[in-house]
Design a protein around this motif. Sequence first.
Motif, mmCIF file in Angstrom:
data_model
loop_
_atom_site.group_PDB
_atom_site.id
_atom_site.type_symbol
_atom_site.label_atom_id
_atom_site.label_comp_id
_atom_site.label_asym_id
_atom_site.label_seq_id
_atom_site.Cartn_x
_atom_site.Cartn_y
_atom_site.Cartn_z
ATOM 1 N N MET A 74 0.832 -1.209 0.000
ATOM 2 C CA MET A 74 0.000 0.000 0.000
ATOM 3 C C MET A 74 0.867 1.259 0.000
ATOM 4 O O MET A 74 0.483 2.293 0.530
ATOM 5 C CB MET A 74 -0.922 -0.027 1.218
ATOM 6 C CG MET A 74 -1.715 -1.312 1.359
ATOM 7 S SD MET A 74 -2.798 -1.335 2.803
ATOM 8 C CE MET A 74 -4.029 -0.138 2.293
ATOM 9 N N HIS A 77 -0.256 4.899 -0.638
ATOM 10 C CA HIS A 77 -1.205 5.528 0.288
ATOM 11 C C HIS A 77 -0.541 6.068 1.558
ATOM 12 O O HIS A 77 -1.227 6.658 2.397
ATOM 13 C CB HIS A 77 -2.279 4.512 0.691
ATOM 14 C CG HIS A 77 -3.114 4.009 -0.453
ATOM 15 N ND1 HIS A 77 -4.027 4.790 -1.109
ATOM 16 C CD2 HIS A 77 -3.147 2.783 -1.057
ATOM 17 C CE1 HIS A 77 -4.602 4.082 -2.073
ATOM 18 N NE2 HIS A 77 -4.087 2.862 -2.055
ATOM 19 N N ARG A 165 -9.386 5.289 4.792
ATOM 20 C CA ARG A 165 -9.041 3.980 5.339
ATOM 21 C C ARG A 165 -7.728 3.424 4.779
ATOM 22 O O ARG A 165 -6.921 2.873 5.532
ATOM 23 C CB ARG A 165 -10.188 2.993 5.109
ATOM 24 C CG ARG A 165 -10.505 2.683 3.651
ATOM 25 C CD ARG A 165 -11.796 1.871 3.564
ATOM 26 N NE ARG A 165 -12.079 1.405 2.214
ATOM 27 C CZ ARG A 165 -12.621 2.163 1.272
ATOM 28 N NH1 ARG A 165 -12.920 3.427 1.547
ATOM 29 N NH2 ARG A 165 -12.869 1.679 0.075
ATOM 30 N N HIS A 166 -7.489 3.546 3.454
ATOM 31 C CA HIS A 166 -6.251 3.029 2.889
ATOM 32 C C HIS A 166 -5.044 3.819 3.400
ATOM 33 O O HIS A 166 -3.991 3.245 3.681
ATOM 34 C CB HIS A 166 -6.303 3.077 1.363
ATOM 35 C CG HIS A 166 -7.203 2.039 0.754
ATOM 36 N ND1 HIS A 166 -8.559 2.233 0.619
ATOM 37 C CD2 HIS A 166 -6.938 0.794 0.275
ATOM 38 C CE1 HIS A 166 -9.099 1.157 0.059
ATOM 39 N NE2 HIS A 166 -8.142 0.269 -0.157
ATOM 40 N N ALA A 170 -1.970 2.152 5.589
ATOM 41 C CA ALA A 170 -0.631 2.255 5.012
ATOM 42 C C ALA A 170 0.302 3.075 5.891
ATOM 43 O O ALA A 170 1.463 2.715 6.104
ATOM 44 C CB ALA A 170 -0.711 2.878 3.614
ATOM 45 N N ARG A 216 -6.001 -7.126 2.630
ATOM 46 C CA ARG A 216 -6.104 -5.961 1.752
ATOM 47 C C ARG A 216 -7.328 -6.059 0.859
ATOM 48 O O ARG A 216 -7.982 -5.060 0.564
ATOM 49 C CB ARG A 216 -4.835 -5.858 0.893
ATOM 50 C CG ARG A 216 -4.760 -4.564 0.093
ATOM 51 C CD ARG A 216 -3.603 -4.592 -0.881
ATOM 52 N NE ARG A 216 -3.529 -3.368 -1.645
ATOM 53 C CZ ARG A 216 -2.897 -3.258 -2.802
ATOM 54 N NH1 ARG A 216 -2.304 -4.310 -3.327
ATOM 55 N NH2 ARG A 216 -2.861 -2.107 -3.447
ATOM 56 N N LEU A 219 -10.245 -5.048 2.954
ATOM 57 C CA LEU A 219 -10.246 -3.600 3.149
ATOM 58 C C LEU A 219 -10.844 -2.875 1.958
ATOM 59 O O LEU A 219 -11.584 -1.906 2.109
ATOM 60 C CB LEU A 219 -8.809 -3.109 3.389
ATOM 61 C CG LEU A 219 -8.607 -1.596 3.541
ATOM 62 C CD1 LEU A 219 -9.312 -1.090 4.791
ATOM 63 C CD2 LEU A 219 -7.122 -1.258 3.595
ATOM 64 N N GLY A 220 -10.539 -3.349 0.745
ATOM 65 C CA GLY A 220 -11.028 -2.682 -0.458
ATOM 66 C C GLY A 220 -12.535 -2.734 -0.605
ATOM 67 O O GLY A 220 -13.116 -1.971 -1.381
ATOM 68 N N ASP A 224 -15.561 3.942 4.125
ATOM 69 C CA ASP A 224 -14.830 4.691 5.149
ATOM 70 C C ASP A 224 -15.567 4.634 6.487
ATOM 71 O O ASP A 224 -14.961 4.453 7.539
ATOM 72 C CB ASP A 224 -14.663 6.153 4.717
ATOM 73 C CG ASP A 224 -13.526 6.311 3.714
ATOM 74 O OD1 ASP A 224 -12.743 5.352 3.551
ATOM 75 O OD2 ASP A 224 -13.418 7.380 3.098
#
Length: 249
Positions: A74, A77, A165-166, A170, A216, A219-220, A224
């Motif tokens: 990441m 980010h 969030r990303h 990161a 990951r 997460l995607g 948010d």
Amino acid sequence: MADMLFTLPEGLTLASFWGLMGVSFIASLITAALGIGGGALLLAVMASLVPPAALIPVHGAVQLASNAGRMGLMFEHVHWPALKGFALGSAIGAVLGGLVAVELPPWIIQLAVGLFVIWSVFAHPPKWLSRFPVLTGGISSFLTMFFGATGLFVAGYTKAQNLPRHGHVATHAALMTLQHSLKVVVFGILGFAFGAWLWVVVALSIAGFLGTATGRMVLGRMSDAGFRRALDILLVLIALRLIWSALTG
């Protein structure tokens, strides 16, 4: 099979090794998906399977690899301005922690970190977290030399950056990569024999990287708002566990 590929260090059984492999995968998945929590989970399990003298340095080496892998996945980010003052404070805190001869009682650190995390969730993020990153880096690095999993403390600083969030995940990974790197260096200078644990660290790091890649993807698929809500809930649960451990220990 694992004992044919390498010799397990003294005090670690083959069953414990495979158990740690599974926990490393799950812990990294949790941290990649929610930004926090995996380090504390891994430490809690390692505390019952790894000899006490090796617990903090080996946990630090595994977390270094795990966070570095997450940061690499990441990289675009990462909010780099957050690392400037934090890096200086972390270096000072790690050195001071390594020089301290008397180990702080674990229950005091558990209680303090747990209360701080709950405060940071329900109150507005403390202004000094964003205004004094040197202090944040110094305190958390000092504590990590005794307690190990101070990602919860650093999460308060990361949260104060108000990142998406990303960016949150990161940047937190970058901060923890820096902090665990310093910890490993200091423990090495103090004489800990990382060589005996090298293959265990490598194996757990590979399992952690696979967990990071899986997390990951999770997460995607989160919004948010959903990420923030899940993060706050997880922070409170872990903080309550820390407080309970402190009071009952």
